[in-house]
Structures are given as structure tokens and as C-alpha cells.
Design an enzyme around this catalytic site. Structure first.
Site, mmCIF file in Angstrom:
data_model
loop_
_atom_site.group_PDB
_atom_site.id
_atom_site.type_symbol
_atom_site.label_atom_id
_atom_site.label_comp_id
_atom_site.label_asym_id
_atom_site.label_seq_id
_atom_site.Cartn_x
_atom_site.Cartn_y
_atom_site.Cartn_z
ATOM 1 N N GLY A 3 -62.517 27.760 -87.103
ATOM 2 C CA GLY A 3 -62.540 28.617 -88.281
ATOM 3 C C GLY A 3 -63.914 28.662 -88.934
ATOM 4 N N THR A 4 -64.581 27.535 -88.960
ATOM 5 C CA THR A 4 -65.897 27.484 -89.621
ATOM 6 C C THR A 4 -66.876 28.420 -88.923
ATOM 7 O OG1 THR A 4 -65.455 25.203 -90.281
ATOM 8 C CG2 THR A 4 -67.753 25.931 -90.355
ATOM 9 N N ASN A 38 -56.120 27.271 -99.087
ATOM 10 C CA ASN A 38 -55.717 26.056 -98.384
ATOM 11 C C ASN A 38 -55.226 24.953 -99.319
ATOM 12 O OD1 ASN A 38 -58.696 26.587 -98.587
ATOM 13 N ND2 ASN A 38 -58.749 24.368 -98.457
ATOM 14 N N SER A 46 -57.936 29.687 -86.773
ATOM 15 C CA SER A 46 -58.295 28.410 -86.166
ATOM 16 C C SER A 46 -57.085 27.810 -85.477
ATOM 17 C CB SER A 46 -58.807 27.471 -87.264
ATOM 18 O OG SER A 46 -59.018 26.186 -86.734
ATOM 19 N N HIS A 87 -56.310 24.606 -84.615
ATOM 20 C CA HIS A 87 -55.681 23.324 -84.973
ATOM 21 C C HIS A 87 -54.775 23.417 -86.202
ATOM 22 C CE1 HIS A 87 -58.269 21.715 -88.368
ATOM 23 N NE2 HIS A 87 -59.079 22.650 -87.912
ATOM 24 N N THR A 114 -70.805 28.683 -72.446
ATOM 25 C CA THR A 114 -69.670 28.555 -71.525
ATOM 26 C C THR A 114 -68.370 28.412 -72.306
ATOM 27 O OG1 THR A 114 -71.089 27.563 -69.874
ATOM 28 C CG2 THR A 114 -68.720 27.167 -69.626
ATOM 29 N N CYS A 170 -61.395 18.040 -96.570
ATOM 30 C CA CYS A 170 -62.785 17.692 -96.336
ATOM 31 C C CYS A 170 -63.505 17.343 -97.635
ATOM 32 C CB CYS A 170 -63.475 18.820 -95.593
ATOM 33 S SG CYS A 170 -62.624 20.374 -95.678
HETATM 34 C C1 LIG Z 1 -59.137 28.229 -95.251
HETATM 35 C C2 LIG Z 1 -59.912 27.504 -94.192
HETATM 36 N N1 LIG Z 1 -60.982 28.087 -93.645
HETATM 37 C C3 LIG Z 1 -61.703 27.500 -92.681
HETATM 38 C C4 LIG Z 1 -61.389 26.234 -92.229
HETATM 39 C C5 LIG Z 1 -62.219 25.612 -91.171
HETATM 40 O O1 LIG Z 1 -61.618 25.720 -89.891
HETATM 41 P P1 LIG Z 1 -62.047 24.744 -88.721
HETATM 42 O O2 LIG Z 1 -61.571 23.376 -89.088
HETATM 43 O O3 LIG Z 1 -61.370 25.279 -87.485
HETATM 44 O O4 LIG Z 1 -63.534 24.822 -88.587
HETATM 45 C C6 LIG Z 1 -60.294 25.566 -92.794
HETATM 46 C C7 LIG Z 1 -59.973 24.186 -92.379
HETATM 47 O O5 LIG Z 1 -59.710 23.308 -93.201
HETATM 48 C C8 LIG Z 1 -59.536 26.219 -93.800
HETATM 49 O O6 LIG Z 1 -58.475 25.634 -94.371
#
Ligand SMILES: Cc1ncc(COP(=O)(O)O)c(C=O)c1O
Length: 381
Positions: free
Chosen positions: A71-72, A150, A198, A200, A236, A324
Site C-alpha cells: 500500500g505504501t 484505518n 494491499s 496483507h 522482477t 505504526c
Molecule cells: C490506510 C492505509 N494505507 C496504507 C497502508 C500501508 O500499506 P502497506 O503496509 O502495504 O505498505 C496501511 C497499512 O497500515 C493503511 O492502513
């Protein structure tokens, strides 16, 4: 000690069906999907199948999906990719409650001379659409507003956001990382141009995700070299990860709303019990439209850190807001943006449920939580 996992917005357990599909691609099927020989192209074929599975879940076309490392990266690519493709536009609009994966790249952009406007939310966490409309400018390159928060689970009206931005010809990105699998996500219905997801968070492996980019949306690649992902993301391909993401999407597609009904029922039970036992708690976003799995409760006068730690000592995993950002004593940025008083906001605990939770998990929580709250209030921690 058995683990009671109530932190599914931080990450989820890999579904065993996903793992089974991934395993051959770590061992026997190790070909490079970019290779010309059939051993590699077999893997490439499987990656394309995963692309179809992702696209189908969100109502997109295969060619509109770019696989990323999560996601990042998808969020960073959306912002930087659109800005690079629209060099005359130097302004970005986000919400005040975006995840770090949007917020921090925007801070970096500001240091580089770009301008960023944050749109506020009310005490329930609802987005101020009038403020949004008033802040889109001729030089706005992109509007990036998350689909569901989140921390609080509050869902934003992306359809309205997209309509407002499109009136001014501005593309719209949404971070749907914490929304996918918990509420309906369809790019046509939402009307967005870019969308991050994302793996996970949806019972797939970590370190893989995707950015949806609507056809004809201007986007420059950030990762260059090798020409993978139709020259939009070099490197890759993470074949086992992508295949796992595809399998996770396929399961969600088949489950449709069924998976969430059970989670929603457990959530309602959890929230009712919280209110009954702790009448002074504040449940964030309770008056807004929210994800069916997220309950973010503030215990007034208490600090979230000792609560999280004592629960953890008893095998119960929850979060003090965004996973985080744990470790800082300040109320989270989201809670501050909602205008919650620090005395209340410091006691923020997020319970987030998932597909693998059962009523026994909720029961275990309430065997432990009252003593933990009592201990923290007595010790004035
Ligand atoms: C709303 C949101 N965006 C982005 C991310 C980041 O995703 P990733 O952990 O796959 O980099 C998260 C993960 O906590 C999230 O909750």
C-alpha cells in the site's frame, strides 16, 4: 500463551488457501516471469491470472492494475506519478486523517516546494466536503482522500469527492488499503481514477499490493528499469506475492458480503459490551458511516500505552491507533484532527476484527479488559 488477535487493521493472518497457491512459486515454479522460455512464461501466465482476480474484485480492467510492494508504494506512486505527469500543477489536496503512506510523502513534497492542503473532519471523523470544493485550485494536480480510515473505520463519500474534483478536471486517488474486504469497493461506482490496495490487510502475504490506474490517467513511473508492469513499475515481479494477492482477492470476490456479516455481528457485540461495562468511553466515529470491523474506543483519563501493554501480557493484541505510530504518547493525528480533547484521546484503543475471530475471542477480551482498565486507573499510569 494463546493469542487473541483483535488487530486486523494492522495486518491479517494469511488464509491457508492463499498460502497453498503461493507455495509452488517459492520452489518448483521459480522461473522469472520475464524470461522468454516456457518455464518463465508459465509464471507470467499465473501473474496475469492474479491480475484478473484483482481487477475483477474492484471492477477494473486488467490493464489498469499495477502490482507494487504494498500500500505504501501504491500511495507514493499515485502521488508522485501523477505530479510527474502534470508538471505545471504543483498543488495536492488530501484529508487531515490520511495514513502515513500519504501524509509523509506529502510532507516530503512540501519540502520540495509543492503545496499541500489538508481537508478537515468533524468530531465524528466526517470529511468537510464544502472545504474540499473550496480548496481545489487551477494548479491542483491530484486529490487523494482515503476510502476508510484505518484508526476509526469512518468511511468517506468518495463518489461525492470524485464528482467535486472532476468538475475541476482533477484526478482522484483513494487509499482503499483498509477498506477493501470490509466495505464494497468498485472503481466505477466510486468514480475514482487511482486506488491503492494491499495484500496483507485481506488475508494475503505482506510486501505486495497494487495501484489501480484508470485508463488515460496521466502517470509517470517511479521505479524504472526492466520495463515490467507495462513500463509503469520496473523490477522482477514478486511472483509468489502477486499470486497470493490474486488468491486473496478471489476469496473476497466469492465471499461477497458473507464474510463481513459475521464480523459485523461480533463487532456489534463487542461495542455493546464495551458501552455496558465502561459507560464513560467515547467510541470514535460512532455517529458516522463506519467499517463493520473497527471499534476505536477512548478511555477518558487513561493512557493507551499501558492498556495495550497489559492486554498484550495477557495474550490480547489490540492497537493504540495506527499500528505504526505506537510508542508516541501524543494522541494520534487522527484523534487530534477530530478535535477530541487530549485527556480523552490519550486513552485510544483500536479493536479491529477479522474473518478468523470468533465469539470466544470477545469473551476472552472481557475476561481481561476490566481488570486491566482497573489496574491502569488505580496505578494512574
Ligand atoms: C490506510 C492505509 N494505507 C496504507 C497502508 C500501508 O500499506 P502497506 O503496509 O502495504 O505498505 C496501511 C497499512 O497500515 C493503511 O492502513
Amino acid at each position: 500463551m494463546a493469542i487473541t488477535y483483535l488487530d486486523n487493521n494492522a495486518t491479517t493472518r494469511v488464509d491457508p488457501r492463499v498460502l497453498t497457491q503461493m507455495l509452488p512459486y517459492f520452489s518448483d515454479e521459480y522461473g522469472n516471469p520475464s524470461s522468454a522460455h516456457q518455464f518463465g512464461s508459465r509464471v507470467a501466465g499465473r501473474i496475469e491470472e492474479a491480475r484478473t482476480q484483482v481487477a475483477r474484485l474492484i471492477g477494473a480492467r486488467e490493464t489498469e492494475i499495477i502490482f507494487t510492494s504494498g500500500g505504501t508504494e501504491a500511495d507514493n506512486l499515485a502521488l508522485r506519478g501523477v505530479l510527474a505527469a502534470r508538471p505545471s500543477k504543483r498543488h495536492v489536496v488530501i484529508s487531515a486523517v490520511e495514513h502515513h503512506a500519504i501524509f509523509e510523502p506529502c510532507e516530503a513534497l512540501q519540502r520540495e516546494g509543492f503545496q499541500v492542503t489538508s481537508i478537515g473532519v468533524d468530531r465524528e471523523g466526517r470529511l468537510d466536503l464544502d472545504q474540499l470544493a473550496a480548496n481545489i485550485r487551477d494548479d491542483t494536480a491530484i486529490v487523494s482522500i482515503m476510502l476508510a480510515n484505518n484508526e476509526t473505520g469512518v468511511i468517506f463519500p468518495l463518489r461525492e469527492v470524485a464528482a467535486i474534483a472532476h468538475q475541476r478536471g482533477v484526478p482522484v486517488h483513494t487509499d482503499a488499503v483498509n477498506a477493501l474486504g470490509k466495505t464494497r469497493v468498485n472503481v466505477e461506482e466510486l468514480g475514482v481514477d487511482l486506488l491503492s490496495l494491499s495484500s496483507h490487510k485481506i488475508y494475503g502475504p505482506k510486501g505486495v499490493g497494487a495501484l489501480y490506474v484508470r485508463r488515460n490517467t496521466p502517470l509517470r513511473p517511479m521505479m524504472i528499469g526492466g520495463g515490467q508492469e507495462r513500463k509503469r513499475r520496473g523490477g522482477t515481479s514478486n511472483a509468489p506475492g502477486i499470486i497470493g494477492l490474486g488468491a486473496a482477492c478471489q476469496i473476497l470476490h466469492e465471499l461477497s458480503d458473507a464474510g463481513m456479516e459475521q464480523v459485523g455481528a461480533l463487532h456489534d457485540q463487542l461495542e455493546a459490551e464495551l458501552r455496558r461495562r465502561f459507560p464513560d468511553i467515547l467510541i470514535l466515529g460512532a455517529g458516522a458511516e463506519r467499517l463493520p470491523n473497527t471499534c476505536c474506543a477512548c478511555f477518558p483519563g487513561l493512557s493507551s500505552e499501558p492498556l495495550v501493554m497489559l492486554l498484550s501480557e495477557n495474550g490480547i493484541c489490540v492497537s493504540s491507533g495506527a499500528a505504526c505510530s505506537s510508542g508516541s504518547l501524543e494522541p494520534s493525528r487522527v484523534v487530534q484532527a477530530m478535535g477530541i480533547e487530549p485527556r480523552i484521546g490519550q486513552g485510544q484503543i483500536r479493536f479491529s476484527l477479522g474473518r478468523f475471530n470468533t465469539a470466544a475471542d470477545i469473551q476472552r477480551l472481557f475476561e481481561v479488559l476490566p481488570q486491566v482498565v482497573e489496574k491502569v486507573s488505580r496505578a494512574n499510569l
